[in-house]
Design an enzyme around this catalytic site. Structure first.
Site, PDB file in Angstrom:
ATOM      1  N   ASP A   1     -31.106  61.618  12.897  1.00  9.68           N
ATOM      2  CA  ASP A   1     -31.114  61.320  14.331  1.00  9.68           C
ATOM      3  C   ASP A   1     -29.672  61.252  14.821  1.00  9.68           C
ATOM      4  OD1 ASP A   1     -31.539  60.378  16.907  1.00  9.68           O
ATOM      5  OD2 ASP A   1     -32.303  58.419  16.287  1.00  9.68           O
TER       6      ASP A   1
ATOM      7  N   SER B   1     -35.057  54.300  21.806  1.00  6.03           N
ATOM      8  CA  SER B   1     -34.181  55.255  22.467  1.00  6.03           C
ATOM      9  C   SER B   1     -33.599  54.659  23.748  1.00  6.03           C
ATOM     10  CB  SER B   1     -34.949  56.557  22.717  1.00  6.03           C
ATOM     11  OG  SER B   1     -34.089  57.606  23.049  1.00  6.03           O
TER      12      SER B   1
ATOM     13  N   HIS C   1     -35.495  61.403  15.320  1.00  7.76           N
ATOM     14  CA  HIS C   1     -35.703  60.753  16.609  1.00  7.76           C
ATOM     15  C   HIS C   1     -37.132  60.969  17.111  1.00  7.76           C
ATOM     16  CE1 HIS C   1     -33.869  58.700  20.020  1.00  7.76           C
ATOM     17  NE2 HIS C   1     -34.708  59.395  20.781  1.00  7.76           N
TER      18      HIS C   1
END
Length: 415
Positions: free
Chosen positions: A356, A200, A386
């Site tokens: 995601d 991320s 995610h």
């Protein structure tokens, strides 16, 4: 018991009950706004995880409005206290908390004998540049280190809103440079076999660091041999790509939260988020420039199979651009770097998840590197979402979490 005391107790009980009912109502409302696709297994688990995080955030927001503490501080405390318990080192790993160039790190060293110098991985955790810590990512780094027999450095870079860009990137750069200098002498690691990686926001930092080091390469320090990017956030120019539309309300990361985190990283002016989501922050000349890299035409057909409507943005707000223009720089949006820099990047492993919002960032970056001759290994988790790699243990685990972790381990073994 005196009457006044009894009344006070009843009053507090009623107040607590009202607070609890309010919290339950707010959490329920948030859960109803989420959309978990049929392709996600064990949907109740994801609903439970989402409800937990929503509840923590809502209590934090209430405490902030009461002047008790900042929402971010409360959320970090709850996660650290209840969701990231410290554990002793498992057999086969030596774990040390150290400081590299004034940046706290946790180093995981395999204890099994090695025929030669080991590999290394410097890991930058996720959390939107606002959350996350070496404790939260301890389990992930332990697994990678032990299963791949690699020395892993888990970096505790400083967070927003207390610290804004480029502090996070500078911390990652400082810790990585220090490790590269001492890897062989102090850890028995070959500096030519050290990769950087993260998930991320951490994936963003890893990619941005590789570009920074490639741009300033002077031969004084060995550059990372690879970049390991796990559902990275790579650009803040377009929040209407297919994955943003298709997965806009899929936990754990909603579409509207992505510009929120970018802006926290930059300067904290959240008033511009609605315009940024619409795309009103990008001037016409930059829209034209970015189109060759961000066009949905560059995505595989299957990425556009689920409800996608191309969005044409005709408006532009110069005041909004002035607030967020730093986010369009490659140091914050590595996907928007010039070809000359991207071409110099090391080989890449990239993991994306179907459900995601950041899926297309990763796939578009993959295409850019491949087109410029940079070797890419791609792992796509077809039922993933995610944050999946953090959910490999316990009753709220998902099989695809271990699949994702093992794909990372298998790639690191090739370094």
């Amino acid at each position: 018991m005196e009457l006044s005391t009894a009344i006070l107790i009843i009053g507090f009980a009623a107040l607590f009950a009202a607070f609890l009912l309010l919290l339950i109502g707010l959490v329920y409302s948030e859960l109803m706004n989420s959309e978990i696709p049929p392709g996600v297994p064990s949907q109740w688990k994801l609903h439970s995880i989402h409800g937990l995080f929503v509840g923590i955030a809502l209590v934090g927001r209430i405490f902030e409005r009461l002047g008790l503490c900042h929402q971010v501080v409360f959320t970090r405390w709850v996660i650290a206290r209840f969701l990231a318990p410290k554990k002793s080192a498992p057999p086969g790993l030596l774990i040390k908390d150290l400081v590299f160039a004034e940046v706290p790190v946790r180093v995981y060293q395999p204890t099994a004998p090695s025929a030669g110098k080991r590999r290394g991985l410097v890991y930058f955790h996720g959390g939107g540049w606002v959350m996350g810590s070496i404790d939260v990512y301890d389990e992930v780094c332990r697994y990678i280190a032990k299963e791949s027999e690699t020395t892993v450095v888990n970096v505790e870079y400083r967070l927003a809103p207390e610290h804004r860009y480029p502090v996070q990137l500078d911390d990652c750069h400082a810790a990585t440079s220090h490790f590269l200098r001492v890897a062989e002498a102090e850890f028995g690691v070959d500096p030519c076999r050290v990769a950087v990686g993260g998930d991320s926001a951490g994936g963003n930092l890893a990619a941005a660091l590789c570009q920074r080091m490639a741009e300033k390469e002077d031969g004084s320090l060995t550059a990372p041999c690879a970049q390991v990017l796990i559902y990275p956030a790579l650009q803040m120019a377009d929040f209407n790509l297919p994955s943003y539309q298709q997965n806009h309300a899929v936990p754990i990361l909603f579409r509207a939260r992505v510009p929120f985190y970018f802006i926290q990283y930059l300067n904290g002016d959240t008033s511009v988020i609605p315009d940024v989501l619409e795309g009103n922050h990008v001037p016409a000349d930059l829209k034209l420039k970015y189109r060759k890299w961000l066009s949905p035409d560059n995505l595989p057909a299957e990425c556009k199979a689920r409800r996608f409507v191309p969005k044409v943005v005709s408006s532009y707000d110069g005041e909004v651009y002035d607030v967020v223009k730093g986010g369009l720089e490659p140091a914050v949006s590595p996907l928007l770097a010039e070809d000359a820099i991207v071409r110099k990047m090391p080989p890449m492993f990239i993991l994306t998840c179907e459900y995601d919002v950041l899926r297309d960032d990763g796939i578009l970056f993959k295409k850019r590197l491949e087109d410029l001759g940079v070797p890419v290994t791609w792992q796509h988790v077809s039922d993933g979402f995610h944050g999946i790699i953090n959910l490999s243990n316990g009753w709220l685990s998902f099989p695809s979490s271990r699949l994702g972790l093992d794909s990372i381990v298998n790639y690191v073994k090739t370094l």
